[in-house]
Design an enzyme around this catalytic site. Structure first.
Site, PDB file in Angstrom:
ATOM      1  CE  LYS A  72     -52.154  68.320  26.794  1.00 47.12           C
ATOM      2  NZ  LYS A  72     -51.213  67.700  27.724  1.00 47.12           N
ATOM      3  CB  VAL A  76     -49.901  58.658  20.809  1.00 51.21           C
ATOM      4  CG1 VAL A  76     -48.916  57.540  21.138  1.00 51.21           C
ATOM      5  CG2 VAL A  76     -49.165  59.887  20.297  1.00 51.21           C
ATOM      6  CE1 TYR A 116     -55.407  66.987  26.078  1.00 44.19           C
ATOM      7  CE2 TYR A 116     -55.216  67.680  23.794  1.00 44.19           C
ATOM      8  CZ  TYR A 116     -54.789  66.902  24.846  1.00 44.19           C
ATOM      9  OH  TYR A 116     -53.713  66.044  24.679  1.00 44.19           O
TER      10      TYR A 116
HETATM   11  N1  NAD Z   1     -52.463  59.896  23.206  1.00 43.56           N
HETATM   12  C1  NAD Z   1     -52.475  60.944  22.392  1.00 43.56           C
HETATM   13  O1  NAD Z   1     -52.927  60.837  21.238  1.00 43.56           O
HETATM   14  C2  NAD Z   1     -51.897  62.272  22.841  1.00 43.56           C
HETATM   15  C3  NAD Z   1     -51.733  63.267  21.865  1.00 43.56           C
HETATM   16  C4  NAD Z   1     -51.202  64.485  22.247  1.00 43.56           C
HETATM   17  C5  NAD Z   1     -50.833  64.701  23.569  1.00 43.56           C
HETATM   18  N2  NAD Z   1     -51.016  63.707  24.495  1.00 43.56           N
HETATM   19  C6  NAD Z   1     -50.626  64.020  25.886  1.00 43.56           C
HETATM   20  O2  NAD Z   1     -49.726  63.019  26.334  1.00 43.56           O
HETATM   21  C7  NAD Z   1     -49.817  62.897  27.764  1.00 43.56           C
HETATM   22  C8  NAD Z   1     -49.979  61.433  28.134  1.00 43.56           C
HETATM   23  O3  NAD Z   1     -51.192  60.986  27.564  1.00 43.56           O
HETATM   24  P1  NAD Z   1     -51.483  59.457  27.232  1.00 43.56           P
HETATM   25  O4  NAD Z   1     -52.078  59.409  25.887  1.00 43.56           O
HETATM   26  O5  NAD Z   1     -50.311  58.618  27.525  1.00 43.56           O
HETATM   27  O6  NAD Z   1     -52.664  59.197  28.287  1.00 43.56           O
HETATM   28  P2  NAD Z   1     -52.925  58.018  29.321  1.00 43.56           P
HETATM   29  O7  NAD Z   1     -54.310  58.211  29.803  1.00 43.56           O
HETATM   30  O8  NAD Z   1     -52.550  56.708  28.711  1.00 43.56           O
HETATM   31  O9  NAD Z   1     -51.882  58.320  30.493  1.00 43.56           O
HETATM   32  C9  NAD Z   1     -52.011  59.428  31.326  1.00 43.56           C
HETATM   33  C10 NAD Z   1     -51.494  59.064  32.706  1.00 43.56           C
HETATM   34  O10 NAD Z   1     -51.564  60.243  33.526  1.00 43.56           O
HETATM   35  C11 NAD Z   1     -52.020  59.849  34.797  1.00 43.56           C
HETATM   36  N3  NAD Z   1     -52.618  60.972  35.492  1.00 43.56           N
HETATM   37  C12 NAD Z   1     -53.815  61.580  35.265  1.00 43.56           C
HETATM   38  N4  NAD Z   1     -54.036  62.550  36.157  1.00 43.56           N
HETATM   39  C13 NAD Z   1     -52.942  62.581  36.969  1.00 43.56           C
HETATM   40  C14 NAD Z   1     -52.568  63.367  38.081  1.00 43.56           C
HETATM   41  N5  NAD Z   1     -53.391  64.305  38.586  1.00 43.56           N
HETATM   42  N6  NAD Z   1     -51.355  63.151  38.643  1.00 43.56           N
HETATM   43  C15 NAD Z   1     -50.534  62.193  38.176  1.00 43.56           C
HETATM   44  N7  NAD Z   1     -50.847  61.389  37.142  1.00 43.56           N
HETATM   45  C16 NAD Z   1     -52.042  61.585  36.545  1.00 43.56           C
HETATM   46  C17 NAD Z   1     -53.021  58.737  34.529  1.00 43.56           C
HETATM   47  O11 NAD Z   1     -53.242  57.948  35.691  1.00 43.56           O
HETATM   48  C18 NAD Z   1     -52.337  57.992  33.410  1.00 43.56           C
HETATM   49  O12 NAD Z   1     -51.506  56.963  33.917  1.00 43.56           O
HETATM   50  C19 NAD Z   1     -50.984  63.787  28.181  1.00 43.56           C
HETATM   51  O13 NAD Z   1     -50.481  65.013  28.655  1.00 43.56           O
HETATM   52  C20 NAD Z   1     -51.753  63.991  26.893  1.00 43.56           C
HETATM   53  O14 NAD Z   1     -52.490  65.184  26.881  1.00 43.56           O
HETATM   54  C21 NAD Z   1     -51.548  62.517  24.161  1.00 43.56           C
END
Ligand code: NAD
Length: 274
Positions: free
Chosen positions: A158, A187, A154
């Site tokens: 990133k 988040v 991961y």
């Molecule tokens: N939540 C956290 O704490 C956090 C922290 C740092 C970074 N992020 C990053 O933020 C971004 C969003 O994460 P989130 O927490 O909202 O996750 P989440 O799981 O709530 O949402 C992710 C979305 O991406 C979609 N998805 C997955 N694979 C896909 C694909 N191949 N094509 C199109 N859509 C696809 C899923 O269906 C989902 O709706 C990610 O890149 C994640 O790595 C999240």
């Protein structure tokens, strides 16, 4: 043609951070294309949000598929005549020791988290260069700015997104295009339930992660768009980030000790250890 109204495409827009950014963009009167592989939620969200005003559309887009990504983005540009924001946000999480991972695990995470961002950026950047404006926002993570033991894959994806985006920021300036990378910490989204855990007890891992102070996605989205409007290169809304950076720069051994502790605690969640 959409005329004066700005248009945004948000990948992974049917959940968590992506959905919160969609809400915030709509609040700012931007017409939003919610793209995701989750058709069920995407269609429902589109229906709910359009009840009051026509403000968004759901489209199926799998960011791992270049042909699909390219077709969708180009069709939206053709229809609306502009693309103001492209938020390459879709991503997945994966926990596990490197020696427990297979090459297919690597492919799975790089396909979404890195190639997904590359696909979107490649197509969106060409369109924005042609129109002479636009803002690309790629979602990385705080795990793209430093080590993340027992989540090396991961973290690797990133870091790559941070490198791609911060470099492109300067290439793009000459063409009137803005490029930013979002690096959130923890988040409150479903990503922790959906994460792939390789030889790791996911429930324990989630409990451990959930002990961190989780940010509300809507608050993150507001802060993100404030920073986007200021054309910040790295958007890192982690509370105390600057203080921590100063502290760890002054005391690098403290950072190493912290990472060793994170590694030790995470390792306790390996299936044979629980
Ligand atoms: N939540 C956290 O704490 C956090 C922290 C740092 C970074 N992020 C990053 O933020 C971004 C969003 O994460 P989130 O927490 O909202 O996750 P989440 O799981 O709530 O949402 C992710 C979305 O991406 C979609 N998805 C997955 N694979 C896909 C694909 N191949 N094509 C199109 N859509 C696809 C899923 O269906 C989902 O709706 C990610 O890149 C994640 O790595 C999240």
């Amino acid at each position: 043609m959409n005329g004066e109204r700005k248009v945004a495409i948000v990948t992974g827009g049917a959940s968590g951070i992506g959905l919160a950014i969609c809400h915030e963009l709509i609040r700012q009167n931007v017409y939003v294309i919610i793209s995701d592989i989750n058709r069920l939620d995407g269609i429902k969200i589109e229906k709910d949000l359009n009840k009051v005003n026509e403000c968004c559309r759901y489209v199926y887009m799998d960011v791992t598929d270049f042909h699909n990504t390219s077709t969708v983005i180009k069709e939206i540009y053709q229809e609306f005549g502009r693309l103001d924001y492209l938020i390459n946000n879709a991503g997945i999480a994966m926990y596990g020791e490197l020696f427990d991972m297979t090459i297919d695990d690597w492919k799975e995470i790089t396909d979404v988290n890195l190639w997904g961002v590359i696909h979107g950026t490649q197509v969106g950047y060409a369109i924005m260069k042609e129109q002479g404006f636009g803002h690309i926002v790629n979602t990385a993570s705080a795990a793209g700015l430093g080590p993340s033991p027992v989540s090396s894959a991961y973290s690797a994806t990133k870091h790559a997104v941070v490198g791609l985006t911060t470099s492109l920021h300067y290439e793009a300036e000459e063409f009137g295009i803005k490029v930013s990378v979002l690096c959130p910490t923890f988040v409150d989204t479903p990503i922790f339930d959906r994460a792939k855990a390789i030889n790791i007890n996911k429930i324990l891992m989630k409990e451990q992660l959930k002990k961190q102070k989780m940010m509300d996605p809507q608050k993150l989205a507001q802060m993100t768009l404030d920073s986007v409007h200021k054309n910040k290169v790295i958007i890192c809304p982690m509370p105390m980030r600057r203080t921590m950076d100063v502290f760890f720069t002054l005391f690098p051994s403290a950072h190493r000790s912290l990472m060793r502790l994170v590694c030790k605690i995470s390792r306790k969640n390996r299936l044979e250890n629980v």
